[in-house]
Enzyme design. Structure first.
Site, PDB file in Angstrom:
ATOM      1  N   MET A  10       0.831  -1.204   0.000  1.00 25.12           N
ATOM      2  CA  MET A  10       0.000   0.000   0.000  1.00 25.12           C
ATOM      3  C   MET A  10       0.873   1.266   0.000  1.00 25.12           C
ATOM      4  O   MET A  10       0.907   1.986   0.971  1.00 25.12           O
ATOM      5  CB  MET A  10      -0.918  -0.024   1.232  1.00 25.12           C
ATOM      6  CG  MET A  10      -1.847  -1.229   1.277  1.00 25.12           C
ATOM      7  SD  MET A  10      -2.631  -1.468   2.900  1.00 25.12           S
ATOM      8  CE  MET A  10      -1.283  -2.188   3.848  1.00 25.12           C
ATOM      9  N   GLN A  52     -11.058   3.376   0.626  1.00 29.96           N
ATOM     10  CA  GLN A  52     -10.664   4.621   1.290  1.00 29.96           C
ATOM     11  C   GLN A  52     -11.503   5.794   0.769  1.00 29.96           C
ATOM     12  O   GLN A  52     -12.032   6.595   1.549  1.00 29.96           O
ATOM     13  CB  GLN A  52      -9.175   4.914   1.047  1.00 29.96           C
ATOM     14  CG  GLN A  52      -8.214   3.998   1.762  1.00 29.96           C
ATOM     15  CD  GLN A  52      -6.763   4.311   1.415  1.00 29.96           C
ATOM     16  OE1 GLN A  52      -6.473   4.932   0.397  1.00 29.96           O
ATOM     17  NE2 GLN A  52      -5.851   3.870   2.246  1.00 29.96           N
ATOM     18  N   THR A  83       2.384   1.496   5.927  1.00 35.17           N
ATOM     19  CA  THR A  83       1.732   2.685   5.422  1.00 35.17           C
ATOM     20  C   THR A  83       1.234   3.487   6.608  1.00 35.17           C
ATOM     21  O   THR A  83       0.818   2.912   7.615  1.00 35.17           O
ATOM     22  CB  THR A  83       0.547   2.342   4.507  1.00 35.17           C
ATOM     23  OG1 THR A  83      -0.293   3.489   4.370  1.00 35.17           O
ATOM     24  CG2 THR A  83      -0.290   1.218   5.063  1.00 35.17           C
ATOM     25  N   ASN A  84       1.297   4.807   6.508  1.00 35.34           N
ATOM     26  CA  ASN A  84       0.794   5.656   7.583  1.00 35.34           C
ATOM     27  C   ASN A  84      -0.725   5.670   7.626  1.00 35.34           C
ATOM     28  O   ASN A  84      -1.334   5.485   8.680  1.00 35.34           O
ATOM     29  CB  ASN A  84       1.299   7.098   7.402  1.00 35.34           C
ATOM     30  CG  ASN A  84       2.765   7.266   7.756  1.00 35.34           C
ATOM     31  OD1 ASN A  84       3.118   7.606   8.879  1.00 35.34           O
ATOM     32  ND2 ASN A  84       3.636   7.036   6.779  1.00 35.34           N
ATOM     33  N   THR A  85      -1.347   5.883   6.466  1.00 37.32           N
ATOM     34  CA  THR A  85      -2.791   6.082   6.412  1.00 37.32           C
ATOM     35  C   THR A  85      -3.568   4.910   6.995  1.00 37.32           C
ATOM     36  O   THR A  85      -4.550   5.091   7.724  1.00 37.32           O
ATOM     37  CB  THR A  85      -3.244   6.315   4.962  1.00 37.32           C
ATOM     38  OG1 THR A  85      -2.610   7.504   4.469  1.00 37.32           O
ATOM     39  CG2 THR A  85      -4.741   6.472   4.860  1.00 37.32           C
ATOM     40  N   CYS A 197       3.764   9.889   5.021  1.00 37.28           N
ATOM     41  CA  CYS A 197       3.279   8.934   4.024  1.00 37.28           C
ATOM     42  C   CYS A 197       4.511   8.212   3.523  1.00 37.28           C
ATOM     43  O   CYS A 197       5.529   8.841   3.201  1.00 37.28           O
ATOM     44  CB  CYS A 197       2.557   9.644   2.877  1.00 37.28           C
ATOM     45  SG  CYS A 197       2.074   8.509   1.557  1.00 37.28           S
ATOM     46  N   THR A 198       4.459   6.911   3.465  1.00 33.69           N
ATOM     47  CA  THR A 198       5.668   6.129   3.181  1.00 33.69           C
ATOM     48  C   THR A 198       6.189   6.339   1.765  1.00 33.69           C
ATOM     49  O   THR A 198       7.308   5.923   1.448  1.00 33.69           O
ATOM     50  CB  THR A 198       5.399   4.633   3.430  1.00 33.69           C
ATOM     51  OG1 THR A 198       4.182   4.248   2.783  1.00 33.69           O
ATOM     52  CG2 THR A 198       5.265   4.364   4.923  1.00 33.69           C
ATOM     53  N   GLU A 199       5.392   6.992   0.893  1.00 30.24           N
ATOM     54  CA  GLU A 199       5.874   7.277  -0.464  1.00 30.24           C
ATOM     55  C   GLU A 199       6.627   8.597  -0.564  1.00 30.24           C
ATOM     56  O   GLU A 199       7.403   8.811  -1.496  1.00 30.24           O
ATOM     57  CB  GLU A 199       4.695   7.315  -1.462  1.00 30.24           C
ATOM     58  CG  GLU A 199       4.208   5.950  -1.918  1.00 30.24           C
ATOM     59  CD  GLU A 199       3.350   5.266  -0.876  1.00 30.24           C
ATOM     60  OE1 GLU A 199       3.216   4.034  -0.942  1.00 30.24           O
ATOM     61  OE2 GLU A 199       2.821   5.965   0.015  1.00 30.24           O
TER      62      GLU A 199
END
Length: 550
Positions: A10, A52, A83-85, A197-199
């Site tokens: 994700m 989401q 993932t943070n979200t 956010c991991t991206e």
């Protein structure tokens, strides 16, 4: 090494970063050809992204819970949601499995606290920036002041994440926009910015700006490495062994102290006059204790704080035992510690270490603190005062003689008997905890390593009498050895383990605990402990208790 469970996909780009960073961390920590033991459950992100958007978080939680259970079934010792979200549904995932979940917000906040950051900017998806599941946790659990970009910039960040970064697209125009937003957050007072956010870490990096960035992917990966290496195996006990050393006052992070005492003004009152010891793991401070001399013979523990991830891992206990030893060495006669009436865990710990209740200051926290304090879902109102008496060798010896005399007066047949004086385990906590099992009849067996007895030292025999003491040296009870046998470590039976009465009384628990203990003993003597090392196993009976004096 523990097995790391990654709940990823994700997006898969950020999960790839997790895999790489964790393995780099393991290699750096222990070298050679070592790599991490990782179990990955990678989801299809497309249906989750649609859920989401539609706000169907319950269904999203079900999908991720399925993955978490699969990781647990496959043997993972703990889980990371990559993932943070999706930490929005972390509570549902934690409730569905029986293994720990390392929360990305906690891991990030702990590094911020250590670095002394108070006000921090947050970038992430709209869910992360707008909702309280993430920034609220940073505020409420760690006392951080969290700010986010304005509405227009939040929209830019969110759309860039989903329309570009999650698709693996890196654009210079977007990079410049993110750097502009970071600069604006700094202008608004942010001392650092969380890349929540991991991206985002694939778009901007620390070398792109002078403003301190906390890339949550890297932070979370570091936390996973520490957790994986914290114990050699994943059995009955967590074996984190911190290094305790003096901590200069000027380097003490105030935010860490505030975890133990949430009122900044109250902490500042004793901050300059205290001495500090820190608990370090891989050169990272994970806990701290503050001591303050009250008078020549008395010292008070003003603060005991441990980072949330390391709580319930014996860090606080190690700091307390170190402070007790320090106080004894300095010649103090009494150690004071004060805590809240709702601090159930702390009160149990302190009493197991030998502290006794000496008073209650009614409504202390209502009258002296700027706002209400809640702990364990109850308002903390009263201050509980406990003290630890430190006895001289002469005082201890006198008490031992009086105790033996009282025993002889009731048991004339032992008037000419000899006895030994000792305590169980290592340190105050173990001595008092194991003694409690003995005095309640739960523990009727004990074991020792034959090869650790010094030349000329008496080997246990049936009929031996021993005065078993509390951690502070005061006598608690007298035991008589009923029978003794010597056998290889690997031949200890389930029945033997059950007599020890520790943990869940299983052979597996006994083997883990004693393998660890004996290995340390052997290592200290320059020897190697093996499965064939001889163990003396004693069965004993309590024949006199200090309660009989009262």
């Amino acid at each position: 090494m523990k097995k790391i469970g990654l709940l990823g996909g994700m997006s898969w780009e950020s999960t790839e970063s997790y895999y790489r960073l964790i393995n780099l961390g393991i290699k750096k920590a222990i070298g050679g050809l070592h790599s991490a033991e990782i179990i990955l459950y990678s989801v299809d992100f497309d249906p989750i992204e649609k859920l989401q958007k539609s706000g169907d978080w319950d269904k999203t939680a079900l999908l991720l819970t399925k993955g978490a259970r699969s990781l647990e079934s496959a043997g993972a010792d703990f889980i990371l949601i990559c993932t943070n979200t999706m930490h929005k549904v972390a509570p549902q995932i934690e409730a569905a499995v029986g293994i720990p979940l390392i929360h990305i917000a906690d891991a990030t906040a702990e590094e911020l606290v250590i670095d002394g950051i108070h006000k921090v900017g947050l970038l992430g998806t709209a869910f992360t920036m707008d909702e309280e599941f993430y920034k609220g946790r940073l505020k409420d659990k760690f006392g951080l002041n969290v700010i986010v970009p304005d509405a227009a910039d939040r929209r830019i960040v969110h759309e860039t994440i989903y329309n570009e970064l999650c698709l693996g697209e890196i654009k210079d125009t977007s990079k410049n926009e993110f750097l502009r937003i970071v600069k604006n957050l700094a202008a608004d007072g942010a001392e650092a910015v969380i890349l929540g956010c991991t991206e985002i870490g694939t778009l901007i990096k620390q070398e792109d700006t002078s403003i301190k960035l906390y890339d949550t992917t890297a932070v979370h990966a570091r936390s996973a490495v520490r957790a994986a290496l914290a114990s050699g195996n994943s059995g009955a006990m967590s074996r984190i062994s911190p290094e305790i050393r003096a901590f200069p006052e000027k380097e003490v992070p105030l935010e860490l102290l505030l975890l133990g005492d949430p009122d900044r003004k109250m902490v500042q009152k004793y901050m300059k006059t205290s001495i500090y010891f820190g608990a370090f793991i891989q050169d990272e401070v994970v806990g701290i204790i503050a001591l303050n001399e009250k008078r020549n013979s008395e010292i008070e523990i003003e603060n005991l704080s441990v980072l949330p991830y390391y709580q319930k891992k014996k860090i606080g206990r190690a700091l307390m035992e170190y402070s007790i030893d320090y106080s004894k060495g300095k010649g103090y006669k009494k150690i004071l510690i004060k805590t809240g009436n709702t601090s159930v865990g702390q009160l149990a710990l302190f009493q197991k270490l030998g502290f006794e209740l000496s008073g209650i200051n009614q409504n202390h926290f209502i009258q002296n603190y700027s706002g209400p304090i809640y702990e364990n879902h109850f308002e903390c109102r009263h201050q509980v005062v406990l003290e630890y008496r430190i006895f001289s060798e002469e005082e201890v010896e006198d008490e031992i003689r009086k105790f033996w005399k009282a025993f002889i007066e009731k048991n004339e047949e032992h008037r000419d008997s000899s006895y030994e004086v000792w305590s169980f385990g290592l340190g105050e906590y173990q001595a008092n905890s194991l003694l409690g099992l003995v005095r309640t009849g739960v523990k009727t067996g004990t074991s020792s390593a034959l090869e650790m007895y010094e030349e000329g030292e008496k080997i246990p025999e049936s009929g031996d009498l021993s005065i078993v003491t509390f951690g502070n040296g005061m006598p608690a009870c007298i035991i008589r050895t009923e029978d003794v046998k010597t056998l290889p470590f690997e031949e200890i039976s389930r029945a033997d383990a059950a007599l020890e009465g520790e943990g869940d009384c299983s052979l597996e628990y006994w083997r883990e605990v004693h393998h660890y203990f004996f290995r340390l003993e052997y290592k200290g003597s320059g020897l190697e402990f093996t499965e064939r090392s001889p163990v003396i196993f004693e069965r004993f009976k309590v024949i006199f208790d200090r309660n009989e004096l009262e």
